[in-house]
Design a protein around this motif. Sequence first.
Motif, PDB file in Angstrom:
ATOM      1  N   GLY A   7       0.881  -1.159   0.085  1.00  0.00           N
ATOM      2  CA  GLY A   7       0.143   0.000  -0.028  1.00  0.00           C
ATOM      3  C   GLY A   7       0.972   1.097  -0.087  1.00  0.00           C
ATOM      4  O   GLY A   7       1.721   1.436   0.825  1.00  0.00           O
ATOM      5  N   VAL A  35       0.102  -0.232  -4.732  1.00  0.00           N
ATOM      6  CA  VAL A  35      -1.223   0.157  -4.972  1.00  0.00           C
ATOM      7  C   VAL A  35      -1.560   1.491  -4.021  1.00  0.00           C
ATOM      8  O   VAL A  35      -1.268   1.434  -2.832  1.00  0.00           O
ATOM      9  CB  VAL A  35      -2.374  -1.052  -4.311  1.00  0.00           C
ATOM     10  CG1 VAL A  35      -3.596  -0.708  -4.353  1.00  0.00           C
ATOM     11  CG2 VAL A  35      -1.754  -2.196  -5.238  1.00  0.00           C
ATOM     12  N   ALA A  37      -4.749   3.529  -3.014  1.00  0.00           N
ATOM     13  CA  ALA A  37      -6.087   3.477  -3.100  1.00  0.00           C
ATOM     14  C   ALA A  37      -6.815   5.054  -2.959  1.00  0.00           C
ATOM     15  O   ALA A  37      -6.186   6.014  -2.764  1.00  0.00           O
ATOM     16  CB  ALA A  37      -6.981   3.079  -1.750  1.00  0.00           C
ATOM     17  N   PRO A  87     -10.282   2.536   0.741  1.00  0.00           N
ATOM     18  CA  PRO A  87      -8.910   1.911   0.887  1.00  0.00           C
ATOM     19  C   PRO A  87      -8.756   0.460   1.528  1.00  0.00           C
ATOM     20  O   PRO A  87      -8.099  -0.193   0.656  1.00  0.00           O
ATOM     21  CB  PRO A  87      -8.361   2.732   1.707  1.00  0.00           C
ATOM     22  CG  PRO A  87      -9.066   4.282   1.493  1.00  0.00           C
ATOM     23  CD  PRO A  87     -10.379   3.845   1.367  1.00  0.00           C
ATOM     24  N   LEU A  91      -7.294  -2.140  -1.070  1.00  0.00           N
ATOM     25  CA  LEU A  91      -6.094  -3.269  -0.804  1.00  0.00           C
ATOM     26  C   LEU A  91      -6.382  -4.622  -0.760  1.00  0.00           C
ATOM     27  O   LEU A  91      -5.599  -5.457  -1.356  1.00  0.00           O
ATOM     28  CB  LEU A  91      -5.699  -2.840   0.353  1.00  0.00           C
ATOM     29  CG  LEU A  91      -4.862  -1.588   0.412  1.00  0.00           C
ATOM     30  CD1 LEU A  91      -4.410  -0.839   1.732  1.00  0.00           C
ATOM     31  CD2 LEU A  91      -3.529  -1.167  -0.286  1.00  0.00           C
ATOM     32  N   ALA A  95      -4.903  -7.643  -3.354  1.00  0.00           N
ATOM     33  CA  ALA A  95      -3.849  -8.547  -2.560  1.00  0.00           C
ATOM     34  C   ALA A  95      -4.323 -10.090  -2.860  1.00  0.00           C
ATOM     35  O   ALA A  95      -3.740 -10.902  -1.958  1.00  0.00           O
ATOM     36  CB  ALA A  95      -3.679  -8.032  -1.322  1.00  0.00           C
ATOM     37  N   LEU A 101       1.112  -9.126   1.542  1.00  0.00           N
ATOM     38  CA  LEU A 101       0.622  -7.660   1.430  1.00  0.00           C
ATOM     39  C   LEU A 101       1.430  -6.851   2.647  1.00  0.00           C
ATOM     40  O   LEU A 101       1.668  -7.408   3.649  1.00  0.00           O
ATOM     41  CB  LEU A 101      -0.857  -7.718   1.832  1.00  0.00           C
ATOM     42  CG  LEU A 101      -1.556  -6.194   2.163  1.00  0.00           C
ATOM     43  CD1 LEU A 101      -1.202  -5.500   0.669  1.00  0.00           C
ATOM     44  CD2 LEU A 101      -3.040  -6.548   2.579  1.00  0.00           C
ATOM     45  N   LEU A 103       2.269  -3.203   4.698  1.00  0.00           N
ATOM     46  CA  LEU A 103       1.471  -1.855   5.057  1.00  0.00           C
ATOM     47  C   LEU A 103       2.623  -1.251   5.855  1.00  0.00           C
ATOM     48  O   LEU A 103       3.454  -1.945   6.463  1.00  0.00           O
ATOM     49  CB  LEU A 103       0.399  -2.167   5.659  1.00  0.00           C
ATOM     50  CG  LEU A 103      -0.776  -2.947   5.258  1.00  0.00           C
ATOM     51  CD1 LEU A 103      -2.198  -3.138   6.139  1.00  0.00           C
ATOM     52  CD2 LEU A 103      -1.400  -2.238   3.951  1.00  0.00           C
ATOM     53  N   SER A 120      -5.485   0.073   8.179  1.00  0.00           N
ATOM     54  CA  SER A 120      -4.632  -1.055   8.823  1.00  0.00           C
ATOM     55  C   SER A 120      -5.295  -2.203   9.222  1.00  0.00           C
ATOM     56  O   SER A 120      -5.134  -3.139   9.132  1.00  0.00           O
ATOM     57  CB  SER A 120      -3.154  -0.421   9.453  1.00  0.00           C
ATOM     58  OG  SER A 120      -2.750   0.566   8.708  1.00  0.00           O
ATOM     59  N   VAL A 123      -7.721  -4.188   7.154  1.00  0.00           N
ATOM     60  CA  VAL A 123      -6.781  -5.078   6.315  1.00  0.00           C
ATOM     61  C   VAL A 123      -6.332  -6.256   7.138  1.00  0.00           C
ATOM     62  O   VAL A 123      -6.294  -7.310   6.361  1.00  0.00           O
ATOM     63  CB  VAL A 123      -5.900  -4.054   5.463  1.00  0.00           C
ATOM     64  CG1 VAL A 123      -4.794  -5.102   4.813  1.00  0.00           C
ATOM     65  CG2 VAL A 123      -6.350  -3.072   4.631  1.00  0.00           C
TER      66      VAL A 123
END
Length: 288
Positions: A7, A35, A37, A87, A91, A95, A101, A103, A120, A123
């Motif tokens: 991200g 990525v 968002a 977002p 993400l 992913a 993934l 962050l 976060s 995710v």
Amino acid sequence: MHGVVVGVSGSPEADVALDWALAEAASRAVPLTAVMAWTGPRGVQPHEYQDLLERQREDLLTLLDTAVRRTGLADVEAAAQVAEGDPPEALLAAAQDVDLLVLGRRRRGRLGRLVLGSVSSEVVERAEVPVTVVRADGAGPTDDDEADGTRVVVGVDTSGSSMLALQHGAEVAARTGGVLEAVFAWQITTLAPLPGSWGWAPPLDEYESFAADRLDEAIEAAGITLPPEQLVRNLVHKSPAAALIEASTAAGRVVVGARGLGGFDRLLLGSVSRQVLEYAACPVTVVR
């Protein structure tokens, strides 16, 4: 689909995560997708919206190119993707089925907590792939005497989630030539009563021996075949979170399962996992 997704937002913590993700993709010899968002403004004409979207793509490409030059990892196959929408959803969608993934988060507060924001947290809780959270400061070993950026610390118990964490950590250690440190944190309340000890409390060394057997069984069940010099067993008589946070000061990353049992009592995001994410001195990977 193999690859690493990271991200990106242009913030300092996201830049650190991008650098870390580039190095991870290079180590794995897989592509990287950065990525960003983006939720476009409402009420604009279609051509204006497309212009704004194109600017986002250009900004993202600039961030990616800058990171490649900064890290010197020009051989990584890197792509940029602006994902329109919420977002967390963007993400998570990007992913799906990837290897990892990544962050980024920054330290906040006098106690050095790595406070997870709403994006976060959502995710990490919802991702079906391993997620690594990289902090912008202290994103690596902090103990100058014992620091080892290739050391992989794994929280171990007897749960299936712990087996996945062990296997993930072993793969990292084998790929990087690092050491896998399997940490089994135990307390009398999590091990008692020992077999045959009903009605009395055995000496602490018997508890430790019992914990050592559980750790060996977990390593065997996970199919770990690292050579002896790359595998360290660490029995710690303290709480799981405290044991892992302490071990993180001399490690390159910590790996935990999303859920646990036994020595890691109820390892759920919001308890042990969240404490490790907030206080660990190095990147933390949550595995499912």
